[in-house]
Design an enzyme around this catalytic site. Structure first.
Site, PDB file in Angstrom:
ATOM      1  CD  GLU A  44      -2.909  -0.903  -0.123  1.00 17.45           C
ATOM      2  OE1 GLU A  44      -2.969   0.191  -0.702  1.00 17.45           O
ATOM      3  OE2 GLU A  44      -3.513  -1.903  -0.529  1.00 17.45           O
ATOM      4  CG  LEU A  87       8.865   3.318  -6.246  1.00 12.08           C
ATOM      5  CD1 LEU A  87       8.375   2.716  -4.960  1.00 12.08           C
ATOM      6  CD2 LEU A  87       7.699   3.537  -7.200  1.00 12.08           C
ATOM      7  CE1 TYR A 127      -6.774   2.983  -0.641  1.00  8.92           C
ATOM      8  CE2 TYR A 127      -4.408   3.037  -0.198  1.00  8.92           C
ATOM      9  CZ  TYR A 127      -5.518   2.425  -0.765  1.00  8.92           C
ATOM     10  OH  TYR A 127      -5.369   1.259  -1.432  1.00  8.92           O
ATOM     11  CG  ASP A 145      -8.263   4.593  -4.502  1.00 12.80           C
ATOM     12  OD1 ASP A 145      -9.500   4.580  -4.651  1.00 12.80           O
ATOM     13  OD2 ASP A 145      -7.492   3.932  -5.223  1.00 12.80           O
TER      14      ASP A 145
END
Length: 362
Positions: A44, A87, A127, A145
């Site tokens: 996540e 990333l 979230y 989301d």
DNA sequence: AAGTCGGGGGT
DNA sequence: ACCCCAGACTT
């Protein structure tokens, strides 16, 4: 329009329709084969503001490198950032490390198991807390989301600007109401996100094959492309980075970025920033000592230019390569240290720097 | 409430 | 060129 008046009718169809759709369309993703909260959490955080296709190889590498949260907790932060390299949003990696240590050292390795406990962890917001709570522990709490905003805005015809606090409350309340109807809250959460990612896409949603087509306010009014409503972001800021790449004997001078700015804790070179383009290094207001260093070194004939686009900044960089004579290697500006090419390979670096190294020396 | 924080992919 | 992506944190 008053969407709440139709809510009872729509929700009775919406939730089971999505769950049925998901069973036939779900992708086979690695984090869907586990209920281990550590792996769920890892996936996540990696997927925050990140497409599945981009995050998936990183997830595999993290699971391989740190199979348990204890191993992540004990990891060297530089090595962790190196693994995260490319990333973006590097604070995610730092928070990941901090939370891994907290869970390992303060919670005896036992991952928080409820939405409210999860929310207290660094890097876990509303979230991610809902995602972990439902996927790993089966808690009936709704994820909201980007996919969920889009699906709900369209199906229920909600025109509130999703960037506002009021809209966030509206959508959260609706999502919470809907998940009460779910057969399995974890599956339903997966389903609505997968549906948004695959079927109810931002551009050109596949309405013709949509299971809730006849209950979708946006479809019935032909307004799919206008929803969700989202305020435009501020224009990107232009920044001009002038790098002096001091070199000697196949080593280069690099430093860790410690200031409150982009790429914190990643490595780059001696940097001077200006508000305007300055192609010639002589026009830079360098400290006298640095000016002298450049003057006594050998400046590469042509500087290397590169551009890096961030979500909120456009960074135009120019790299001046300076080979220093052996006698001056002890006179580097504050913060800079010498690294061999092999060491540089292992340092966490912004993509801008990696690209430069590749272009200039690759 | 508004800014900040990355990088890549799609149109 | 613009938008979006399994958002969170700081000011």
């Amino acid at each position: 329009m008053d969407w709440q008046s139709d809510l009872n009718v729509i929700e009775a169809v919406f939730v089971p329709s999505l769950e049925g759709w998901y069973e036939h369309h779900k992708r086979d993703l690695p984090w869907r084969h586990t209920r281990n909260p550590y792996y769920i959490w890892l996936s996540e955080v990696i997927l925050q503001q990140t497409r599945v296709a981009q995050g998936k190889p990183y997830y595999e590498r993290f699971v391989d490198t740190y199979p348990t949260i204890e191993e992540l907790a004990r990891a060297d932060e530089k090595e962790l950032l190196r693994l995260w390299q490319g990333l973006g949003y590097y604070s995610r990696a730092r928070n990941l490390h901090q939370t891994a240590r907290y869970v390992t050292d303060q919670l005896a390795g036992k991952f928080p198991a409820t939405y409210h406990e999860l929310l207290k962890m660094k890097g876990i917001g509303v979230y991610t807390a809902a995602a972990i709570a439902s996927f790993a522990f089966g808690e009936r709490v709704a994820v909201v989301d980007g996919n969920v905003y889009r699906v709900l805005a369209r199906v229920f015809g909600i025109y509130e600007d999703i960037t506002t606090t009021g809209a966030k409350k509206t959508f959260a309340a609706l999502a919470t109401r809907l998940i009460q109807k779910a057969d399995n809250p974890a599956t339903y959460n997966q389903a609505i996100m997968e549906f948004g990612a695959i079927q109810c896409t931002p551009v050109a949603p596949d309405c013709l094959l949509c299971p809730v087509q006849q209950h979708c306010v946006a479809y019935l009014t032909g307004q799919q492309h206008r929803l969700p409503v989202k305020a435009k972001k501020a224009p990107v800021r232009d920044r001009y980075f002038h790098y002096l790449v001091f070199s000697n004997n196949n080593k280069m001078a690099m430093r860790e970025r410690t200031e409150r700015d982009v790429w914190q804790q990643l490595y780059d070179f001696y940097l001077l920033e200006t508000d305007e383009p300055k192609p010639n290094w002589r026009d830079l207001l360098l400290p006298d000592s640095v000016n002298e260093l450049v003057r006594q070194g050998v400046l590469a004939a042509t500087p290397v230019e590169a551009m890096q686009l961030l979500s909120h900044q456009r960074i135009r960089a120019i790299f001046h390569f300076v080979e220093l004579p052996d006698g001056l290697t002890e006179q580097l500006p504050e913060g800079l240290k010498w690294y061999s090419m092999a060491e540089i390979t292992d340092l966490p670096k912004p993509v801008l720097i990696t690209n430069y190294l590749e272009k200039a020396f690759g």
